[in-house]
Write a protein that holds these residues in place. Sequence first.
Motif, PDB file in Angstrom:
ATOM      1  N   GLY A  35      21.620  41.832   6.927  1.00 21.52           N
ATOM      2  CA  GLY A  35      22.995  41.519   7.273  1.00 21.52           C
ATOM      3  C   GLY A  35      23.255  41.409   8.755  1.00 21.52           C
ATOM      4  O   GLY A  35      22.592  42.035   9.577  1.00 21.52           O
ATOM      5  N   GLU A  36      24.221  40.563   9.036  1.00 16.25           N
ATOM      6  CA  GLU A  36      24.641  40.315  10.404  1.00 16.25           C
ATOM      7  C   GLU A  36      26.104  40.711  10.553  1.00 16.25           C
ATOM      8  O   GLU A  36      26.852  40.746   9.579  1.00 16.25           O
ATOM      9  CB  GLU A  36      24.482  38.816  10.737  1.00 16.25           C
ATOM     10  N   GLY A  38      29.962  40.850  10.886  1.00 20.46           N
ATOM     11  CA  GLY A  38      30.992  39.975  10.348  1.00 20.46           C
ATOM     12  C   GLY A  38      30.724  39.499   8.934  1.00 20.46           C
ATOM     13  O   GLY A  38      31.567  38.864   8.320  1.00 20.46           O
ATOM     14  N   GLY A  39      29.547  39.807   8.392  1.00 18.31           N
ATOM     15  CA  GLY A  39      29.204  39.367   7.043  1.00 18.31           C
ATOM     16  C   GLY A  39      28.771  40.530   6.181  1.00 18.31           C
ATOM     17  O   GLY A  39      28.798  41.689   6.590  1.00 18.31           O
ATOM     18  N   ALA A  40      28.369  40.187   4.955  1.00 17.20           N
ATOM     19  CA  ALA A  40      27.876  41.213   4.033  1.00 17.20           C
ATOM     20  C   ALA A  40      26.573  41.798   4.566  1.00 17.20           C
ATOM     21  O   ALA A  40      25.769  41.099   5.174  1.00 17.20           O
ATOM     22  CB  ALA A  40      27.663  40.618   2.652  1.00 17.20           C
ATOM     23  N   MET A  41      26.403  43.087   4.334  1.00 16.09           N
ATOM     24  CA  MET A  41      25.188  43.771   4.754  1.00 16.09           C
ATOM     25  C   MET A  41      24.615  44.501   3.551  1.00 16.09           C
ATOM     26  O   MET A  41      25.324  44.747   2.579  1.00 16.09           O
ATOM     27  CB  MET A  41      25.487  44.757   5.880  1.00 16.09           C
ATOM     28  N   GLU A  66      21.246  41.639  14.535  1.00 16.92           N
ATOM     29  CA  GLU A  66      21.974  42.905  14.448  1.00 16.92           C
ATOM     30  C   GLU A  66      21.036  44.110  14.436  1.00 16.92           C
ATOM     31  O   GLU A  66      20.068  44.140  13.684  1.00 16.92           O
ATOM     32  CB  GLU A  66      22.791  42.900  13.152  1.00 16.92           C
ATOM     33  N   HIS A 131      28.958  49.353   9.382  1.00 17.59           N
ATOM     34  CA  HIS A 131      27.840  48.919   8.535  1.00 17.59           C
ATOM     35  C   HIS A 131      27.872  49.568   7.148  1.00 17.59           C
ATOM     36  O   HIS A 131      27.610  48.895   6.148  1.00 17.59           O
ATOM     37  CB  HIS A 131      26.501  49.187   9.225  1.00 17.59           C
ATOM     38  N   ALA A 134      30.337  47.861   5.123  1.00 19.57           N
ATOM     39  CA  ALA A 134      29.919  46.494   4.796  1.00 19.57           C
ATOM     40  C   ALA A 134      28.827  46.457   3.730  1.00 19.57           C
ATOM     41  O   ALA A 134      28.347  45.377   3.378  1.00 19.57           O
ATOM     42  CB  ALA A 134      29.450  45.766   6.056  1.00 19.57           C
TER      43      ALA A 134
END
Length: 144
Positions: A35-36, A38-41, A66, A131, A134
């Motif tokens: 994951g990065e 701003g997105g899903a992790m 990340e 995190h 996320a």
Amino acid sequence: MTLSKIICATAATLALVSFAAPSWADTAIKVVETGEGGGAMGLKLDPATVKAGPAVLSVHNDATTENHEMIVVKLKSADQKIPLNTAKHRVDEKQLKSLGEVSDLKPGANGELKVNLKPGSYLVFCNIKGHYEAGMAATLTVTP
């Protein structure tokens, strides 16, 4: 004491020490963090259920930009509520029993944590700001 008796005694002592010391290679658990920002992790364990005893968690940060970390905590029960500090977007680690961590894993980096697991449930997670929220957490089940 003759030299041969000294050598035999030393060999016997070394053999006993090697049997008494834990073999960290007994159980290997692969941890992949994805994951990065701003997105899903995600955080995946393979296997997610192991037998009690010495284990090595080998973690790989599969992200491209990340940093991640991996923390292992022993839970009181499988359904224990995780203490989350919503203002800081982090798990409150001080309220949990940590077995250790692999911190500051740069993208593509690897790390490892040696632990002695007792039966029960464990939370494996990344506690970099946001995190855990996320999706960077997984449950490790340890059987007798």
